[in-house]
Enzyme design. Structure first.
Site, short mmCIF file in Angstrom:
data_model
loop_
_atom_site.label_atom_id
_atom_site.label_comp_id
_atom_site.label_asym_id
_atom_site.label_seq_id
_atom_site.Cartn_x
_atom_site.Cartn_y
_atom_site.Cartn_z
N TYR A 143 -57.62 70.34 14.43
CA TYR A 143 -57.92 69.75 13.14
C TYR A 143 -58.35 68.29 13.24
O TYR A 143 -58.67 67.66 12.23
CB TYR A 143 -56.71 69.87 12.21
CG TYR A 143 -56.66 71.18 11.46
CD1 TYR A 143 -56.44 71.23 10.10
CD2 TYR A 143 -56.85 72.39 12.13
CE1 TYR A 143 -56.39 72.42 9.42
CE2 TYR A 143 -56.80 73.59 11.46
CZ TYR A 143 -56.57 73.60 10.10
OH TYR A 143 -56.53 74.79 9.43
N LYS A 150 -48.05 77.26 22.23
CA LYS A 150 -48.72 78.29 23.03
C LYS A 150 -48.85 77.78 24.47
O LYS A 150 -49.89 77.90 25.11
CB LYS A 150 -50.08 78.63 22.41
CG LYS A 150 -50.75 79.87 22.98
CD LYS A 150 -49.97 81.14 22.70
CE LYS A 150 -50.72 82.36 23.25
NZ LYS A 150 -49.90 83.58 23.22
N ASP A 194 -50.26 75.32 10.56
CA ASP A 194 -51.07 75.73 9.42
C ASP A 194 -50.79 77.19 9.08
O ASP A 194 -50.39 77.54 7.97
CB ASP A 194 -52.55 75.51 9.73
CG ASP A 194 -53.44 75.68 8.53
OD1 ASP A 194 -52.92 75.70 7.40
OD2 ASP A 194 -54.66 75.78 8.71
N ASP A 202 -47.00 83.21 19.09
CA ASP A 202 -47.15 84.59 18.62
C ASP A 202 -45.81 85.30 18.53
O ASP A 202 -45.58 86.09 17.61
CB ASP A 202 -48.14 85.36 19.51
CG ASP A 202 -47.87 85.18 21.00
OD1 ASP A 202 -47.44 84.11 21.40
OD2 ASP A 202 -48.12 86.13 21.76
#
Length: 417
Positions: free
Chosen positions: A164, A230, A308, A284
């Site tokens: 972002y 991640k 987000d 995830d």
């Protein structure tokens, strides 16, 4: 000038109220703080007056008239364009820096406004590095989870870095070609027909976010802070976010925190009294956790993109964005907001759910330290929803509910404080 050092070009300064200040790193809140507010576009004209009325009623009830919020309108979005010819006048930034705490309705970036996004413009101009979003369920709200009451988390999403940050080049441009050639020189093969985006995650940005999340957990007696990342794939960005987060917790809060591994290896699985557990989860896998084991998570800290979609997914798990509050903040400025859009087709109809902005107001009251008033608003919201007195979005999902207008829902909240 009533407010020394407040340099405004177009706005008239507030005629009453006092300024929130910081002394020795601590916020000092007067009994009559000036609160700059942006009405917002579209349904802002409906929900913002209701939010103000509900908060005023709670503050009066909690403190018997000894405290009050002094509302002072500032401008952004279409209203600013109409009045000043710009989507965000400089005075709006000045006001928020000076008075420290503000709140806004939803905004649409006007065509020709000079900004890609007004929400992002506020974050970047004021360096509001943390997007803070509490998510919890209200009894009576239809939700897809079997046990939505187990969801009670606060998301701390980094606001200024990650994808972002907007560092990207379009496929086929000279700039994209330069980056591709540079990457090849670095031993990384990238297809010629690629758009390129850069994902910066800094130690500075990570540490200030995780620091705020841990302080929040300590101040609000939350049991854990989970670093969501991640890092199994992106080891030097998201993996570094996890590493730096653990290091910050040990260095600055070592006597108040304990890692999940230490709980198992050193404390026989029992968390020492008064300590916040620091743990991490792969992004995830965390999606499964918020659905299957939500009661095990309390504060989540994560880079921008993870934050987000995770915060929106959490909101959906307890009924949607209509009751999801939020704030963008740094260590000295906090700007609270509705998390949904402007819904222009409903503007001026006194129809939509003001819950998100009201609950953002609750978050603001808590930030001010006015917890008694905040608790009254929550009690009123719980009572109205439990009694089935709700706006159309919830009424259509709930048999036997009484559908009321936006303003009538606000009154129902006030009556049940």
């Amino acid at each position: 000038m009533r407010f020394e050092g407040l340099e405004l070009e177009r706005y008239r300064e507030p005629q009453e109220g006092s300024r929130i200040v910081f002394r020795d790193g601590k916020m000092e809140v007067p009994d009559d703080p000036v609160i700059p507010y942006v009405e917002g576009d579209g349904i802002g004209v409906d929900i913002t007056p209701v939010m103000k009325r509900v908060l005023d009623r709670a503050v009066h009830k909690a403190y018997g008239g000894k405290r009050r919020l002094v509302w002072w309108e500032i401008y952004a979005g279409q209203k600013a364009m109409d009045l000043f010819g710009t989507a965000i006048p400089k005075d709006s930034f000045t006001a928020l820096r000076y008075f420290r705490v503000g709140i806004k309705g939803p905004l649409t970036t006007p065509v020709g406004g000079g900004f890609r996004s007004l929400n992002v413009a506020f974050r970047q101009e004021l360096d509001l590095f943390a997007c803070v979003r509490p998510v919890r369920w209200f009894d009576g709200v239809p939700a897809p989870l079997k046990r939505p009451q187990d969801v009670d988390m606060v998301v701390f999403r980094e606001n200024t870095e990650d994808l972002y940050a907007g560092i990207e080049w379009e496929m086929g441009t000279e700039e994209a070609g330069k980056v591709i050639r540079f990457l090849r020189d670095m031993g990384k093969e990238v297809r010629e027909d690629s758009g390129i985006g850069i994902k910066p995650i800094s130690k500075t940005g990570t540490e200030r976010l995780v620091r705020m999340a841990i302080r929040y957990a300590l101040d609000n007696k939350r049991k854990s802070v989970t670093l969501v990342h991640k890092g199994n794939i992106m080891k030097f960005t998201e993996g570094a976010f996890m590493k730096w987060g653990y290091e910050l917790a040990k260095r600055e809060f070592g006597d108040l925190t304990v890692t999940e591994q230490e709980v198992m290896e050193l404390h026989q699985g029992v968390v020492p009294e008064g300590k916040v557990v620091i743990k991490d989860r792969i992004a995830d896998a965390m999606f499964q956790q918020i659905l299957l084991r939500p009661s095990e998570y309390h504060v989540l800290a994560m880079p921008n993109l993870n934050g987000d979609y995770m915060s929106d997914a959490l909101a959906a798990s307890v009924g949607g964005l209509g009751l999801a509050p939020g704030a963008n903040m740094n260590d000295q400025v906090a700007f609270f907001e509705a998390t949904h859009g402007t819904a222009p087709k409903y503007a001026g109809q006194d129809k939509v759910n003001p819950g998100s902005l009201i609950l953002s107001g609750v978050l603001m009251l808590e930030h001010l330290g006015w917890r008694e008033a905040a608790e009254l608003v929550v009690r009123g919201m719980e009572g109205a929803i439990r009694d089935g007195i709700v706006t159309y979005d919830l009424a259509r999902q709930r048999e036997g509910a009484k559908e009321v207008s936006c303003s009538a829902f606000g009154e129902a909240v006030c009556e049940r404080m």
